[in-house]
Design a protein around this motif. Structure first.
Motif, PDB file in Angstrom:
ATOM      1  N   MET A  91      43.217  15.991  38.116  1.00  0.00           N
ATOM      2  CA  MET A  91      41.983  15.817  38.890  1.00  0.00           C
ATOM      3  C   MET A  91      41.304  17.171  39.050  1.00  0.00           C
ATOM      4  O   MET A  91      41.940  18.147  39.451  1.00  0.00           O
ATOM      5  CB  MET A  91      42.294  15.233  40.273  1.00  0.00           C
ATOM      6  N   PRO A  92      40.002  17.298  38.768  1.00  0.00           N
ATOM      7  CA  PRO A  92      39.325  18.581  38.891  1.00  0.00           C
ATOM      8  C   PRO A  92      39.418  19.120  40.298  1.00  0.00           C
ATOM      9  O   PRO A  92      39.334  18.393  41.278  1.00  0.00           O
ATOM     10  CB  PRO A  92      37.873  18.257  38.497  1.00  0.00           C
ATOM     11  N   SER A  93      39.552  20.415  40.415  1.00  0.00           N
ATOM     12  CA  SER A  93      39.690  21.039  41.716  1.00  0.00           C
ATOM     13  C   SER A  93      38.336  21.206  42.385  1.00  0.00           C
ATOM     14  O   SER A  93      37.317  21.434  41.737  1.00  0.00           O
ATOM     15  CB  SER A  93      40.364  22.408  41.564  1.00  0.00           C
ATOM     16  N   THR A  94      38.287  21.049  43.707  1.00  0.00           N
ATOM     17  CA  THR A  94      37.069  21.245  44.472  1.00  0.00           C
ATOM     18  C   THR A  94      37.102  22.565  45.221  1.00  0.00           C
ATOM     19  O   THR A  94      36.174  22.912  45.936  1.00  0.00           O
ATOM     20  CB  THR A  94      36.880  20.098  45.474  1.00  0.00           C
ATOM     21  N   SER A  95      38.191  23.307  45.110  1.00  0.00           N
ATOM     22  CA  SER A  95      38.332  24.571  45.810  1.00  0.00           C
ATOM     23  C   SER A  95      37.428  25.623  45.189  1.00  0.00           C
ATOM     24  O   SER A  95      37.221  25.670  43.979  1.00  0.00           O
ATOM     25  CB  SER A  95      39.781  25.051  45.770  1.00  0.00           C
ATOM     26  N   THR A  96      36.850  26.454  46.053  1.00  0.00           N
ATOM     27  CA  THR A  96      35.989  27.526  45.567  1.00  0.00           C
ATOM     28  C   THR A  96      36.711  28.873  45.577  1.00  0.00           C
ATOM     29  O   THR A  96      36.147  29.869  45.177  1.00  0.00           O
ATOM     30  CB  THR A  96      34.727  27.630  46.437  1.00  0.00           C
ATOM     31  N   THR A  97      37.967  28.867  46.094  1.00  0.00           N
ATOM     32  CA  THR A  97      38.748  30.101  46.158  1.00  0.00           C
ATOM     33  C   THR A  97      39.794  30.085  45.058  1.00  0.00           C
ATOM     34  O   THR A  97      40.866  29.524  45.214  1.00  0.00           O
ATOM     35  CB  THR A  97      39.424  30.257  47.528  1.00  0.00           C
ATOM     36  N   ILE A 156      48.148  27.517  34.403  1.00  0.00           N
ATOM     37  CA  ILE A 156      48.762  26.684  35.429  1.00  0.00           C
ATOM     38  C   ILE A 156      48.130  27.092  36.754  1.00  0.00           C
ATOM     39  O   ILE A 156      48.228  28.247  37.170  1.00  0.00           O
ATOM     40  CB  ILE A 156      50.294  26.886  35.484  1.00  0.00           C
ATOM     41  N   ARG A 157      47.476  26.134  37.412  1.00  0.00           N
ATOM     42  CA  ARG A 157      46.742  26.431  38.650  1.00  0.00           C
ATOM     43  C   ARG A 157      47.497  25.877  39.845  1.00  0.00           C
ATOM     44  O   ARG A 157      47.874  24.706  39.880  1.00  0.00           O
ATOM     45  CB  ARG A 157      45.338  25.842  38.588  1.00  0.00           C
ATOM     46  N   SER A 158      47.727  26.732  40.840  1.00  0.00           N
ATOM     47  CA  SER A 158      48.464  26.314  42.040  1.00  0.00           C
ATOM     48  C   SER A 158      47.609  25.433  42.937  1.00  0.00           C
ATOM     49  O   SER A 158      46.403  25.270  42.725  1.00  0.00           O
ATOM     50  CB  SER A 158      48.949  27.550  42.814  1.00  0.00           C
ATOM     51  N   MET A 197      48.596  21.945  39.625  1.00  0.00           N
ATOM     52  CA  MET A 197      49.921  21.635  40.143  1.00  0.00           C
ATOM     53  C   MET A 197      49.850  21.428  41.658  1.00  0.00           C
ATOM     54  O   MET A 197      48.939  21.924  42.328  1.00  0.00           O
ATOM     55  CB  MET A 197      50.895  22.770  39.834  1.00  0.00           C
ATOM     56  N   SER A 198      50.822  20.717  42.181  1.00  0.00           N
ATOM     57  CA  SER A 198      50.884  20.487  43.627  1.00  0.00           C
ATOM     58  C   SER A 198      51.627  21.607  44.345  1.00  0.00           C
ATOM     59  O   SER A 198      51.625  21.668  45.574  1.00  0.00           O
ATOM     60  CB  SER A 198      51.573  19.147  43.922  1.00  0.00           C
ATOM     61  N   GLU A 199      52.268  22.501  43.585  1.00  0.00           N
ATOM     62  CA  GLU A 199      53.029  23.601  44.177  1.00  0.00           C
ATOM     63  C   GLU A 199      52.116  24.767  44.570  1.00  0.00           C
ATOM     64  O   GLU A 199      51.062  24.976  43.964  1.00  0.00           O
ATOM     65  CB  GLU A 199      54.104  24.102  43.214  1.00  0.00           C
ATOM     66  N   SER A 200      52.566  25.527  45.561  1.00  0.00           N
ATOM     67  CA  SER A 200      51.816  26.696  45.999  1.00  0.00           C
ATOM     68  C   SER A 200      51.943  27.823  44.981  1.00  0.00           C
ATOM     69  O   SER A 200      52.815  27.804  44.102  1.00  0.00           O
ATOM     70  CB  SER A 200      52.339  27.173  47.355  1.00  0.00           C
ATOM     71  N   SER A 201      51.101  28.817  45.123  1.00  0.00           N
ATOM     72  CA  SER A 201      51.155  29.968  44.227  1.00  0.00           C
ATOM     73  C   SER A 201      52.457  30.745  44.402  1.00  0.00           C
ATOM     74  O   SER A 201      52.992  31.301  43.432  1.00  0.00           O
ATOM     75  CB  SER A 201      49.962  30.886  44.476  1.00  0.00           C
ATOM     76  N   THR A 202      52.979  30.767  45.630  1.00  0.00           N
ATOM     77  CA  THR A 202      54.242  31.480  45.885  1.00  0.00           C
ATOM     78  C   THR A 202      55.389  30.845  45.116  1.00  0.00           C
ATOM     79  O   THR A 202      56.214  31.539  44.501  1.00  0.00           O
ATOM     80  CB  THR A 202      54.570  31.476  47.386  1.00  0.00           C
ATOM     81  N   ILE A 203      55.444  29.530  45.126  1.00  0.00           N
ATOM     82  CA  ILE A 203      56.512  28.820  44.423  1.00  0.00           C
ATOM     83  C   ILE A 203      56.386  29.020  42.911  1.00  0.00           C
ATOM     84  O   ILE A 203      57.365  29.339  42.224  1.00  0.00           O
ATOM     85  CB  ILE A 203      56.484  27.328  44.775  1.00  0.00           C
TER      86      ILE A 203
END
Length: 276
Positions: free
Chosen positions: A1-7, A23-25, A72-78
């Motif tokens: 699903m395309p991301s809606t985040s601007t950050t 791979i996008r967090s 991905m559903s994982e955070s950037s830290t993970i």
């Protein structure tokens, strides 16, 4: 699903010029990891299957270099820690279980067996076992790390399981593993009590009616809660059961065999089975 985040930022470590996938967090602070499909495929059947699927017409591509983007559903830290463990760079350092637990969960999700092998060694390091053995046991039990669960079970002997506070790791632990742990504690506690009950003391200064009776009674209670000999054979525990000055003078002498009896008792209790 395309991301809606601007950050959206790019990882400083994983920004390879020859990368063939991004791979996008997870949102809201998304991070792009420009990495190599081959390395991820070799480390994980999850990614191997993902990269062999036909390209979706709705799949995103980056504007700058037209690389496919996988959200991905994982955070950037993970993701950062996982990728550090599959790339030929130094592994991340885990200072606490709060940071380690989600990495184990993600590695299990992606079936990263080599990463899991490394994490299994990390969770049984002395720093974690000494401080939080029950949490270590729960993590090992959740993912069926049998050998690590055995190691951690030995360290839980110092705990009163029924008074131990709940942790999030215990929520996902199977009842089978928890029952094994309770059974080990109960069986070892009963065996330790039987060893103490069968011991005989010879003392002309009536240790049996003073120190001996009090210590045996208190030791039985302590061992039923924490079936390990460290506490009941400590000087602090011993001296709280002293009843007279003559015992201090006579203990260990030719008139009292208390010291030898206690040494033998500790050896016998320490030799009891101490893992699940």
């Amino acid at each position: 699903m395309p991301s809606t985040s601007t950050t959206i930022s790019t990882s400083e470590t994983f920004d390879y010029s020859d990368a063939d996938v991004i791979i996008r967090s997870n949102a809201p602070n998304q991070v792009d990891f420009k990495v190599h499909k081959l390395i991820l495929r070799l480390s994980s059947p999850f990614f191997e299957s993902m990269f062999t699927l036909p390209k979706s017409p709705l799949q995103q591509t980056s504007v700058d270099d037209s690389l496919p983007i996988v959200d991905m559903s994982e955070s950037s830290t993970i993701l950062d820690k996982l990728f550090r463990m599959v790339y030929p760079i130094p592994d991340p350092v885990f200072n606490n279980l709060d940071a380690l637990t989600p990495i184990v969960q993600a590695a299990h999700k992606f079936d990263m067996q080599a990463v899991l092998g490394s994490l299994r060694r990390v969770i049984v390091t002395p720093a974690f076992l000494d401080k939080e053995p029950m949490r270590v046991y729960a993590i090992a039990a959740t993912y069926d790390f049998g050998e690590e669960a055995k190691i951690a079970s030995r360290y839980t002997l110092r705990l009163n399981l029924l008074d131990y506070p709940l942790s999030i790791e215990m929520k996902s632990m199977s009842g089978y593993y928890y029952h094994q742990l309770l059974q080990m504690h109960r069986t070892r506690g009963k065996a330790a009590k039987q060893i103490i009950d069968s011991a005989k003391l010879s003392c002309r200064y009536s240790c049996h009616s003073s120190f001996w009776t009090g210590w045996k009674s208190d030791a039985a209670v302590e061992l039923s809660e924490r079936p390990v000999g460290d506490v009941v054979f400590s000087q602090e525990f011993m001296y709280r059961n002293e009843r007279s000055t003559c015992e201090r003078a006579s203990a260990g002498s030719q008139y009292c065999n208390r010291v030898n009896v206690l040494i033998d008792l500790k050896k016998a209790i320490d030799s009891l089975p101490d893992t699940i």
